[in-house]
Structure formats: structure tokens, C-alpha cells
Design a protein around this motif. Structure first.
Motif, PDB file in Angstrom:
ATOM      1  N   GLU A  44       0.806  -1.231  -0.047  1.00  0.00           N
ATOM      2  CA  GLU A  44      -0.025  -0.050  -0.239  1.00  0.00           C
ATOM      3  C   GLU A  44       0.848   1.185   0.046  1.00  0.00           C
ATOM      4  O   GLU A  44       0.370   2.242  -0.655  1.00  0.00           O
ATOM      5  CB  GLU A  44      -0.946  -0.172   1.285  1.00  0.00           C
ATOM      6  N   LYS A  45       1.790   1.050   0.862  1.00  0.00           N
ATOM      7  CA  LYS A  45       2.549   2.450   0.967  1.00  0.00           C
ATOM      8  C   LYS A  45       3.687   2.643  -0.581  1.00  0.00           C
ATOM      9  O   LYS A  45       3.795   3.850  -0.764  1.00  0.00           O
ATOM     10  CB  LYS A  45       3.842   2.198   1.945  1.00  0.00           C
ATOM     11  N   ILE A  46       3.822   1.434  -1.112  1.00  0.00           N
ATOM     12  CA  ILE A  46       4.516   1.690  -2.445  1.00  0.00           C
ATOM     13  C   ILE A  46       3.408   2.437  -3.505  1.00  0.00           C
ATOM     14  O   ILE A  46       3.968   3.291  -4.188  1.00  0.00           O
ATOM     15  CB  ILE A  46       4.975   0.525  -3.147  1.00  0.00           C
ATOM     16  N   LYS A  47       2.120   2.158  -3.425  1.00  0.00           N
ATOM     17  CA  LYS A  47       1.105   2.607  -4.187  1.00  0.00           C
ATOM     18  C   LYS A  47       0.916   4.179  -3.737  1.00  0.00           C
ATOM     19  O   LYS A  47       0.884   4.912  -4.889  1.00  0.00           O
ATOM     20  CB  LYS A  47      -0.230   1.909  -4.045  1.00  0.00           C
ATOM     21  N   HIS A  48       0.864   4.161  -2.549  1.00  0.00           N
ATOM     22  CA  HIS A  48       0.756   5.672  -1.965  1.00  0.00           C
ATOM     23  C   HIS A  48       1.647   6.798  -2.278  1.00  0.00           C
ATOM     24  O   HIS A  48       1.325   7.877  -2.815  1.00  0.00           O
ATOM     25  CB  HIS A  48       0.588   5.496  -0.512  1.00  0.00           C
ATOM     26  N   ALA A  49       2.987   6.122  -2.552  1.00  0.00           N
ATOM     27  CA  ALA A  49       4.230   6.997  -3.075  1.00  0.00           C
ATOM     28  C   ALA A  49       3.852   7.270  -4.334  1.00  0.00           C
ATOM     29  O   ALA A  49       4.584   8.347  -4.946  1.00  0.00           O
ATOM     30  CB  ALA A  49       5.472   6.358  -2.695  1.00  0.00           C
ATOM     31  N   GLY A  50       3.215   6.729  -5.170  1.00  0.00           N
ATOM     32  CA  GLY A  50       3.028   6.958  -6.633  1.00  0.00           C
ATOM     33  C   GLY A  50       3.651   5.662  -7.628  1.00  0.00           C
ATOM     34  O   GLY A  50       3.627   6.151  -8.734  1.00  0.00           O
ATOM     35  N   PHE A  51       4.047   4.901  -7.117  1.00  0.00           N
ATOM     36  CA  PHE A  51       4.447   3.768  -8.011  1.00  0.00           C
ATOM     37  C   PHE A  51       3.483   2.792  -8.575  1.00  0.00           C
ATOM     38  O   PHE A  51       2.398   2.525  -7.570  1.00  0.00           O
ATOM     39  CB  PHE A  51       5.610   2.842  -7.239  1.00  0.00           C
ATOM     40  N   ILE A  52       3.933   2.051  -9.455  1.00  0.00           N
ATOM     41  CA  ILE A  52       2.996   1.053  -9.905  1.00  0.00           C
ATOM     42  C   ILE A  52       3.684  -0.164  -9.332  1.00  0.00           C
ATOM     43  O   ILE A  52       4.849  -0.506  -9.625  1.00  0.00           O
ATOM     44  CB  ILE A  52       3.086   0.786 -11.486  1.00  0.00           C
ATOM     45  N   PRO A  53       3.328  -0.892  -8.460  1.00  0.00           N
ATOM     46  CA  PRO A  53       3.900  -2.151  -7.780  1.00  0.00           C
ATOM     47  C   PRO A  53       3.752  -3.203  -8.560  1.00  0.00           C
ATOM     48  O   PRO A  53       2.810  -3.800  -9.302  1.00  0.00           O
ATOM     49  CB  PRO A  53       3.156  -2.529  -6.512  1.00  0.00           C
ATOM     50  N   VAL A  54       4.991  -3.845  -8.996  1.00  0.00           N
ATOM     51  CA  VAL A  54       4.902  -5.195  -9.665  1.00  0.00           C
ATOM     52  C   VAL A  54       5.393  -6.408  -8.833  1.00  0.00           C
ATOM     53  O   VAL A  54       6.499  -6.271  -8.482  1.00  0.00           O
ATOM     54  CB  VAL A  54       5.998  -5.218 -10.783  1.00  0.00           C
ATOM     55  N   ASP A  55       4.511  -7.322  -8.625  1.00  0.00           N
ATOM     56  CA  ASP A  55       4.762  -8.169  -7.562  1.00  0.00           C
ATOM     57  C   ASP A  55       5.571  -9.503  -8.011  1.00  0.00           C
ATOM     58  O   ASP A  55       5.102 -10.375  -8.626  1.00  0.00           O
ATOM     59  CB  ASP A  55       3.400  -8.975  -7.045  1.00  0.00           C
ATOM     60  N   LEU A  56       6.833  -9.577  -7.590  1.00  0.00           N
ATOM     61  CA  LEU A  56       7.666 -10.728  -8.181  1.00  0.00           C
ATOM     62  C   LEU A  56       7.886 -11.950  -7.148  1.00  0.00           C
ATOM     63  O   LEU A  56       9.088 -12.342  -6.849  1.00  0.00           O
ATOM     64  CB  LEU A  56       9.062 -10.152  -8.787  1.00  0.00           C
ATOM     65  N   THR A  57       7.079 -11.651  -5.918  1.00  0.00           N
ATOM     66  CA  THR A  57       7.384 -12.811  -4.889  1.00  0.00           C
ATOM     67  C   THR A  57       7.164 -14.139  -5.529  1.00  0.00           C
ATOM     68  O   THR A  57       6.521 -14.519  -6.278  1.00  0.00           O
ATOM     69  CB  THR A  57       6.092 -12.576  -4.030  1.00  0.00           C
ATOM     70  N   CYS A  58       8.170 -14.866  -5.048  1.00  0.00           N
ATOM     71  CA  CYS A  58       8.168 -16.257  -5.628  1.00  0.00           C
ATOM     72  C   CYS A  58       7.108 -17.133  -5.310  1.00  0.00           C
ATOM     73  O   CYS A  58       6.601 -16.845  -4.204  1.00  0.00           O
ATOM     74  CB  CYS A  58       9.629 -16.969  -5.144  1.00  0.00           C
ATOM     75  N   PRO A  59       6.665 -17.830  -6.246  1.00  0.00           N
ATOM     76  CA  PRO A  59       5.329 -18.721  -5.940  1.00  0.00           C
ATOM     77  C   PRO A  59       5.336 -19.382  -4.680  1.00  0.00           C
ATOM     78  O   PRO A  59       4.454 -19.441  -4.035  1.00  0.00           O
ATOM     79  CB  PRO A  59       5.041 -19.518  -7.381  1.00  0.00           C
ATOM     80  N   ASP A  60       6.484 -20.010  -4.501  1.00  0.00           N
ATOM     81  CA  ASP A  60       6.760 -20.715  -3.475  1.00  0.00           C
ATOM     82  C   ASP A  60       6.633 -20.091  -1.979  1.00  0.00           C
ATOM     83  O   ASP A  60       6.034 -20.348  -1.208  1.00  0.00           O
ATOM     84  CB  ASP A  60       7.992 -21.686  -3.464  1.00  0.00           C
ATOM     85  N   VAL A  61       7.001 -18.895  -2.161  1.00  0.00           N
ATOM     86  CA  VAL A  61       6.971 -18.031  -0.763  1.00  0.00           C
ATOM     87  C   VAL A  61       5.544 -17.443  -0.686  1.00  0.00           C
ATOM     88  O   VAL A  61       4.908 -17.516   0.387  1.00  0.00           O
ATOM     89  CB  VAL A  61       7.848 -16.559  -1.010  1.00  0.00           C
ATOM     90  N   LYS A  62       4.746 -17.326  -1.850  1.00  0.00           N
ATOM     91  CA  LYS A  62       3.256 -16.935  -1.584  1.00  0.00           C
ATOM     92  C   LYS A  62       2.660 -17.993  -1.078  1.00  0.00           C
ATOM     93  O   LYS A  62       1.636 -17.772  -0.254  1.00  0.00           O
ATOM     94  CB  LYS A  62       2.743 -16.753  -3.243  1.00  0.00           C
ATOM     95  N   LYS A  63       2.950 -19.270  -1.458  1.00  0.00           N
ATOM     96  CA  LYS A  63       2.351 -20.355  -0.749  1.00  0.00           C
ATOM     97  C   LYS A  63       2.280 -20.379   0.850  1.00  0.00           C
ATOM     98  O   LYS A  63       1.614 -20.634   1.556  1.00  0.00           O
ATOM     99  CB  LYS A  63       2.825 -21.784  -1.209  1.00  0.00           C
ATOM    100  N   VAL A  64       3.625 -19.956   1.239  1.00  0.00           N
ATOM    101  CA  VAL A  64       3.990 -20.127   2.781  1.00  0.00           C
ATOM    102  C   VAL A  64       2.932 -18.955   3.444  1.00  0.00           C
ATOM    103  O   VAL A  64       2.426 -19.021   4.402  1.00  0.00           O
ATOM    104  CB  VAL A  64       5.242 -19.807   3.030  1.00  0.00           C
ATOM    105  N   GLN A  65       2.825 -17.664   2.773  1.00  0.00           N
ATOM    106  CA  GLN A  65       1.851 -16.664   3.128  1.00  0.00           C
ATOM    107  C   GLN A  65       0.637 -16.980   3.243  1.00  0.00           C
ATOM    108  O   GLN A  65      -0.141 -16.902   4.052  1.00  0.00           O
ATOM    109  CB  GLN A  65       1.912 -15.418   2.026  1.00  0.00           C
ATOM    110  N   GLN A  66       0.026 -17.717   2.112  1.00  0.00           N
ATOM    111  CA  GLN A  66      -1.349 -18.239   2.260  1.00  0.00           C
ATOM    112  C   GLN A  66      -1.703 -19.339   3.132  1.00  0.00           C
ATOM    113  O   GLN A  66      -2.433 -19.140   3.697  1.00  0.00           O
ATOM    114  CB  GLN A  66      -1.601 -18.853   0.755  1.00  0.00           C
TER     115      GLN A  66
END
Ligand code: SF4
Length: 300
Positions: free
Chosen positions: A96-118
């Protein structure tokens, strides 16, 4: 009559040098480096930056800088263009902070790391006390923890049984414990945490989220170490997966952890005494570093 000298008195047998199959970039790191490079090529007029080091390798970071891809230490007040989230992932708040600063975020989180978060979120939503196995300051762990904390306060982060003991009373009173593990941890660390939890919790749900790439790299290196009198691990000392790899191998055979081929000079005497040498490397070690290590070894 002249004495016939045995062959081994005259010659030192050549060393056997083996290179591990799973040495160097994992698919998550490869994907991140390739995608960020492609993003800049496709958007030459836009600023492209990465929040934090894309990988733990100064040469690669410098190469990205030369292509016009900056590494940000923190999110600026204002920005524009694309800001990449690296393979370690980030918390929803940071995105959210990245967006708020004015950037377009591009998420390159590794799919395996995403699985841990989920998985951590799923366990939190189902009412488990969530245990995250890993170092609390590791960026991947920070993001996993932040995601779980959106749903529950009952979260513990621990890299050792000692660290987890602080939560013993809470865990005992909660009874149901869900465990996830940072993707590059050692399986022995997870096992010791599970053994301890078994003694204090009624119900334990374990998600072994160590990524396949890490498991294959560690298992192959362990097998090589059994038949080697020296293991060489190449990669940054800031890289958790490389450091874990060297720790595992030290329990099996003599192991040295170097960042580049030049460092081999410090171990010249040791290397010259060894015959069966195997080389492996962490997930963020570029191919040219590995090749230089092999070349330098062959020259000894
Ligand atoms: S080590 Fe595993 S989890 Fe981490 S980036 Fe590589 S593949 Fe993804």
C-alpha cells in the motif's frame, strides 16, 4: 641395479572436482532477474526500481544499475514508474505504501513464498496459534508474519526451540498449533521445533513449506559431501539459503563458504591437501561466479 621408484612417489594424483547439478540460481531468483530486466527493456522511459536488493550479489545489483534499474533502501515519500517487489515478498502494508508514494507495484514474490504466506493466513483464519519457523529479521519471514497478523495476534516467530519457549504458556493454553517454515530453512530446524511442540500442544498442523528447490539443493549437496573430502559453497554470506547450505555440509565434511573465486587463495594450503572436492552454490549465486570458482580450483 637401479631402484624402480613407485609411480605414486613421483606424481601427485590429479584432484577430482565435481560441480553440483543444483548449484546457483533457483527458478524464483531467475524469474525475478529476467522479469525485472524485461520490464526495463519494455518501459525504457519509465523509472524501474526494486525495493531492497533483488538478490544478494553485488555484481548483479551493479549490472541492474547499469541497465537503469535502481535498488531502493526504503520507500521514498514520492515516486513514479514501476516498483518491483522481490522474490522474498512484502507485507500488504508495504505494498500500500508503494502505491501511495505513486509507484505501480509489480509483485515478483516467488510462488513458493506466496504459498507460505497463504498457508499462514489459512491457519490463522482457522484459529490456530501460528508458529513461523525462521529468523524474525529475514525479509521473507517479516512478510509472512505481517500477512498472518492481519488475521490473528497469536503468532510466534522462532528459528530455534529456545526462542519458541517464550511462547510456551500461550501455546499450552491455545492447544491447536499450525506451523509453517521459511522456504530455505534446514529440515533439522523444523524437526526440532516439531519435537518440542509435540510435548506441549494437543493438536499440531505442520505445513512443510521448505521449497522444492532448496530441498533438492540441500539433499544433493549432502550426498556429494559424503564422498568428498572438501565441500566448497559459493555465495553471499548475507544469503540465508547459502549460509544454511554451508552449515549442513559442515556436519558431514570439511566445508568452506566463499563469496567468490579470489577467496579460494585464503584456503590454498587446505585445498592442495584434498583430492575429492565438490562445489555447490546458493540460490543467488550467478553462473559466472561458479565458473570462476571451478577454473581457479583447476589451476591449483
Ligand atoms: S529459494 Fe525457493 S522460495 Fe526462495 S526464491 Fe528460490 S525457489 Fe523461491
Amino acid at each position: 641395479m637401479p631402484q624402480v621408484q613407485k609411480k605414486e612417489d613421483n606424481y601427485k594424483l590429479p584432484k577430482k572436482i565435481k560441480l553440483a547439478k543444483y548449484a546457483g540460481f533457483c527458478y524464483g531468483v531467475k524469474r525475478a532477474v529476467e522479469t525485472v530486466t524485461k520490464l526495463k527493456a519494455e518501459n525504457p522511459d519509465k523509472d524501474v526500481c526494486v525495493l531492497g536488493e533483488l538478490i544478494h550479489n553485488t555484481d548483479v545489483i551493479n549490472e541492474l544499475e547499469n541497465l537503469g534499474i535502481k535498488t531502493l533502501g526504503k520507500i521514498p515519500q514520492e515516486g513514479s514508474g514501476i516498483c518491483v517487489i522481490r522474490s522474498h515478498g512484502e507485507s500488504p502494508e508495504v505494498i500500500e505504501k508503494i502505491k501511495h508514494a505513486g509507484f505501480i507495484p509489480v509483485d515478483l514474490t516467488c510462488p513458493d513464498v506466496k504459498k507460505v504466506q497463504q498457508k499462514a493466513v489459512e491457519l490463522a483464519k482457522e484459529g490456530y496459534f501460528v508458529v513461523i519457523v525462521g529468523k524474525s529479521e529475514h525479509p521473507e519471514v517479516v512478510a509472512i508474519t505481517a500477512n498472518a497478523r492481519l488475521w490473528t495476534d497469536r503468532v510466534a516467530v522462532a528459528a530455534t526451540v529456545e526462542q519458541l519457549k517464550k511462547y510456551e504458556n500461550e501455546i499450552k493454553s491455545h492447544k491447536r498449533v499450525g506451523v509453517v517454515v521459511q522456504t530455505t530453512q534446514r529440515i533439522s530446524t523444523l524437526n526440532s521445533i516439531i519435537e518440542y511442540l509435540t510435548s506441549i500442544a494437543k493438536e499440531i498442523h505442520i505445513a512443510n513449506t521448505i521449497c522444492a528447490s532448496t530441498s533438492m539443493r540441500q539433499n544433493e549437496a549432502k550426498e556429494l559431501a559424503k564422498n568428498s573430502d572438501l565441500m566448497i559453497v559459493a555465495g553471499s554470506k548475507k544469503s540465508a539459503n547459502t549460509t544454511h547450505l554451508a552449515e549442513i555440509l559442515k556436519d558431514i565434511t570439511t566445508t568452506i563458504h566463499i563469496e567468490n573465486a579470489e577467496e579460494l587463495e585464503n584456503y590454498k594450503d587446505l585445498i592442495e591437501k584434498k583430492e575429492n572436492i565438490s562445489v555447490t552454490a546458493g540460490a543467488s549465486t550467478p553462473q559466472n561466479v561458479i565458473e570462476a570458482v571451478i577454473k581457479r580450483l583447476e589451476s591449483f
